[in-house]
Design an enzyme around this catalytic site. Structure first.
Site, PDB file in Angstrom:
ATOM      1  N   CYS A  87       0.861  -1.187   0.000  1.00  0.00           N
ATOM      2  CA  CYS A  87       0.000   0.000   0.000  1.00  0.00           C
ATOM      3  C   CYS A  87       0.899   1.239   0.000  1.00  0.00           C
ATOM      4  CB  CYS A  87      -0.865   0.058   1.264  1.00  0.00           C
ATOM      5  SG  CYS A  87      -2.060  -1.269   1.432  1.00  0.00           S
ATOM      6  N   GLN A 289     -10.548 -10.050 -11.827  1.00  0.00           N
ATOM      7  CA  GLN A 289     -10.430  -8.771 -11.125  1.00  0.00           C
ATOM      8  C   GLN A 289     -10.283  -8.998  -9.622  1.00  0.00           C
ATOM      9  OE1 GLN A 289     -10.260  -5.796 -12.453  1.00  0.00           O
ATOM     10  NE2 GLN A 289     -10.935  -6.113 -14.552  1.00  0.00           N
ATOM     11  N   TYR A 318      -9.232  -6.347 -25.940  1.00  0.00           N
ATOM     12  CA  TYR A 318      -8.585  -6.637 -24.641  1.00  0.00           C
ATOM     13  C   TYR A 318      -9.593  -7.247 -23.667  1.00  0.00           C
ATOM     14  CZ  TYR A 318      -5.560  -2.971 -26.631  1.00  0.00           C
ATOM     15  OH  TYR A 318      -4.779  -2.200 -27.457  1.00  0.00           O
ATOM     16  N   GLU A 339      -8.730 -11.119 -27.394  1.00  0.00           N
ATOM     17  CA  GLU A 339      -7.772 -11.149 -26.284  1.00  0.00           C
ATOM     18  C   GLU A 339      -6.559 -11.957 -26.759  1.00  0.00           C
ATOM     19  OE1 GLU A 339      -7.177 -10.346 -22.905  1.00  0.00           O
ATOM     20  OE2 GLU A 339      -5.484 -11.683 -23.195  1.00  0.00           O
ATOM     21  N   CYS A 414      -6.605   1.550 -16.636  1.00  0.00           N
ATOM     22  CA  CYS A 414      -5.981   1.464 -15.309  1.00  0.00           C
ATOM     23  C   CYS A 414      -4.792   2.416 -15.211  1.00  0.00           C
ATOM     24  CB  CYS A 414      -5.552   0.031 -15.016  1.00  0.00           C
ATOM     25  SG  CYS A 414      -4.449  -0.653 -16.256  1.00  0.00           S
TER      26      CYS A 414
HETATM   27  N1  SAH Z   1     -11.371  -6.637 -19.649  1.00  0.00           N
HETATM   28  C1  SAH Z   1     -10.738  -7.709 -18.943  1.00  0.00           C
HETATM   29  C2  SAH Z   1      -9.206  -7.700 -18.972  1.00  0.00           C
HETATM   30  C3  SAH Z   1      -8.507  -6.383 -19.068  1.00  0.00           C
HETATM   31  S1  SAH Z   1      -6.777  -6.496 -18.758  1.00  0.00           S
HETATM   32  C4  SAH Z   1     -11.245  -7.780 -17.525  1.00  0.00           C
HETATM   33  O1  SAH Z   1     -11.712  -6.778 -16.995  1.00  0.00           O
HETATM   34  O2  SAH Z   1     -11.164  -8.823 -16.914  1.00  0.00           O
HETATM   35  C5  SAH Z   1      -6.083  -6.264 -20.357  1.00  0.00           C
HETATM   36  C6  SAH Z   1      -6.064  -7.517 -21.197  1.00  0.00           C
HETATM   37  O3  SAH Z   1      -5.502  -7.200 -22.469  1.00  0.00           O
HETATM   38  C7  SAH Z   1      -5.203  -8.629 -20.649  1.00  0.00           C
HETATM   39  O4  SAH Z   1      -6.000  -9.779 -20.521  1.00  0.00           O
HETATM   40  C8  SAH Z   1      -4.095  -8.828 -21.708  1.00  0.00           C
HETATM   41  O5  SAH Z   1      -3.721 -10.181 -21.863  1.00  0.00           O
HETATM   42  C9  SAH Z   1      -4.764  -8.315 -22.951  1.00  0.00           C
HETATM   43  N2  SAH Z   1      -3.907  -7.831 -24.054  1.00  0.00           N
HETATM   44  C10 SAH Z   1      -2.699  -7.243 -23.983  1.00  0.00           C
HETATM   45  N3  SAH Z   1      -2.284  -6.844 -25.188  1.00  0.00           N
HETATM   46  C11 SAH Z   1      -3.259  -7.172 -26.075  1.00  0.00           C
HETATM   47  C12 SAH Z   1      -3.440  -6.995 -27.488  1.00  0.00           C
HETATM   48  N4  SAH Z   1      -2.511  -6.403 -28.214  1.00  0.00           N
HETATM   49  N5  SAH Z   1      -4.576  -7.436 -28.045  1.00  0.00           N
HETATM   50  C13 SAH Z   1      -5.545  -8.046 -27.290  1.00  0.00           C
HETATM   51  N6  SAH Z   1      -5.430  -8.230 -25.954  1.00  0.00           N
HETATM   52  C14 SAH Z   1      -4.303  -7.815 -25.349  1.00  0.00           C
END
Ligand code: SAH
Length: 457
Positions: A87, A289, A318, A339, A414
């Site tokens: 933290c 998450q 993503y 993804e 994020c």
């Molecule tokens: N929306 C999801 C995950 C978001 S995290 C949730 O909330 O659970 C971002 C994700 O993007 C990760 O799973 C990572 O593996 C993926 N990622 C990273 N680079 C990428 C790309 N170029 N194309 C597609 N996915 C990608």
């Protein structure tokens, strides 16, 4: 500015007034215009600091004596806060944390994104901002013959024993404490990084916040877990609601936690959890998450910003294990998720099935490759959702969005800095940022999550 010209010198003491917080939660004070970054210092505070490092253009200091504390300063409730580093903001009241995060998002959007006029709402915080994390991954070591499990002391590989982590679900503390005791009773040698000997490397606990289900993962160097049967029996007896006990074997010299091989020792391969009314099966290695309560808040916002009526085609770049895709599918005609990690797409498909959701298509690949192909195949998105990793969207994905012109874009981020950069690119390509809602997914840490509503002009 060169080292010689810096107005401060290493190991010297200075009286300073803090004016700001960095995005990673350090206090900022200037000595003759030269910024010093200091852990656990707050804006408005006057203090004596010792300079511990001088770099080109900035330096780091240590807080030595607080002359005037901030009215927002609170006593950090965690006894190991100073040594842990997990933290960064426990010394700031929760109100103060939310204000600081709002200010950070506004400043970054203005400075990097040149988006002065955009509405940034106050950060949505948690009613009870403690005990929210659903996953603990704790290294195991040895001290004076006993087992210790906790965290690495800052900038070292010394393991500090810990009884409780105040941002963890209590169930995860119970797993760590109980497994530590059981492993000690059966004389399981902890892994030793220096000699690459020993057995137990990490204890991983996962908890379904909505279901109460508990998963215990023992990460071992060796395939064989001595006293396996006895250990499993003791875990089942002593840990309430345990649904899954799993061994992961990591024989490598590495600080990566998991190895390639996972074996169920007892019970199910998965635990389940729910976000809203969507169920998720979570295996030892699945991404999920860490704060499902706030994830619901974030996704409800994303859903609101998507303005779905039931007839829309949505693309989720993503998409991970399909959390957002499945959330939106209930309100859309069809959702396409992409993804890059194949295992995540396997999870996404299984989660769709688990919930009986059929209007989704998941595909493995890079968003910047797959989405242009979908467009070529004639698929038109009414709304495109992006939730990229910290580095933000790939430049070519942004180009694709600008060329293909989906009327609505929802950006879940994020990292406010890359969000601001990408919003600027979209603005220059014909989009308008309507509003940004920050959500506090990680209380007491410096992280802040945002969702942005974006329209084609
Ligand atoms: N929306 C999801 C995950 C978001 S995290 C949730 O909330 O659970 C971002 C994700 O993007 C990760 O799973 C990572 O593996 C993926 N990622 C990273 N680079 C990428 C790309 N170029 N194309 C597609 N996915 C990608």
């Amino acid at each position: 500015m060169t080292k010689q010209q810096a107005p401060v010198a290493k190991n010297e003491y200075y009286d300073v007034t803090f004016t700001d917080l960095t995005h990673d939660g350090l206090g900022v004070a200037k000595v003759d215009g030269f910024p010093l970054f200091v852990k656990h210092a707050l804006p408005g505070e006057r203090a004596k600091v010792k300079v511990i490092k001088v770099k080109k253009g900035y330096g780091y200091g240590r807080l030595m004596e607080l002359y005037e504390p901030s009215p927002d300063r609170v006593e950090p409730p965690c006894p190991v806060y100073r040594q842990c580093g997990g933290c960064q903001l426990q010394h700031l009241s929760y109100e103060g944390q939310l204000k600081a995060k709002e200010k950070q998002v506004k400043e970054v959007l203005a400075r990097i994104g040149k988006l002065e006029g955009v509405t940034v709402h106050p950060v949505i915080g948690m009613k009870n901002p403690w005990r929210y994390r659903n996953k603990a991954q704790v290294p195991v070591g040895e001290r004076e013959g006993g087992l210790v499990a906790g965290f690495y002391k800052e900038r070292s590989h010394e393991i500090i024993d810990m009884d409780a982590c105040l941002i963890q679900q209590e169930a995860n503390d119970v797993v760590v404490q109980t497994v530590k005791r059981i492993a000690e009773r059966y004389g399981i040698p902890p892994y030793d990084e220096a000699t690459h000997k020993g057995v137990l490397r990490h204890i991983v606990a996962r908890y379904g916040t909505a279901t109460g289900e508990v998963m215990v993962v023992l990460v071992t160097r060796t395939e064989r877990l001595p006293h396996e049967q006895e250990i499993v029996r003791a875990i089942v007896r002593d840990i309430p609601n345990v649904k899954s006990i799993v061994q992961n074997v990591n024989p490598e010299r590495t600080n990566v936690i998991f190895g390639a091989k996972t074996r169920v020792l007892w019970g199910s391969e998965f635990i389940t959890d729910r976000i809203g009314d969507i169920q998720f099966a979570i295996s030892a290695r699945s991404f999920y998450q860490v704060n499902p309560e706030q994830t619901k808040v974030l996704y409800d916002k994303a859903l609101e910003y998507a303005e779905l009526t039931g007839s829309e085609t949505v693309m989720d770049a993503y998409c991970g294990i399909g959390t957002i895709s499945l959330f939106l599918a209930r309100k859309a005609k069809h959702v396409y998720g992409v993804e890059i990690v194949p295992e995540a797409i396997e999870d996404a498909k299984r989660n769709a099935e688990l919930n009986g959701i059929r209007n989704v298509t998941f595909e493995v690949g890079a968003a910047e490759d797959v989405i242009p192909r979908w467009y070529q195949e004639g698929i038109r998105a009414d709304c495109l959702v992006v939730d990229p990793p910290r580095k933000g969207c790939d430049a070519s994905l942004l180009e694709t969005i600008i060329a293909m012109k989906p009327p609505r874009v929802v950006y879940v981020s994020c990292n406010p800095a890359t969000l601001a950069r990408d919003l600027r690119i979209l603005e220059d390509g014909g989009y308008e940022t309507i509003e940004v809602q920050p959500v506090d997914m990680f209380p007491h840490t410096a992280h802040v999550e945002c969702v942005a509503k974006i329209r084609l002009r």
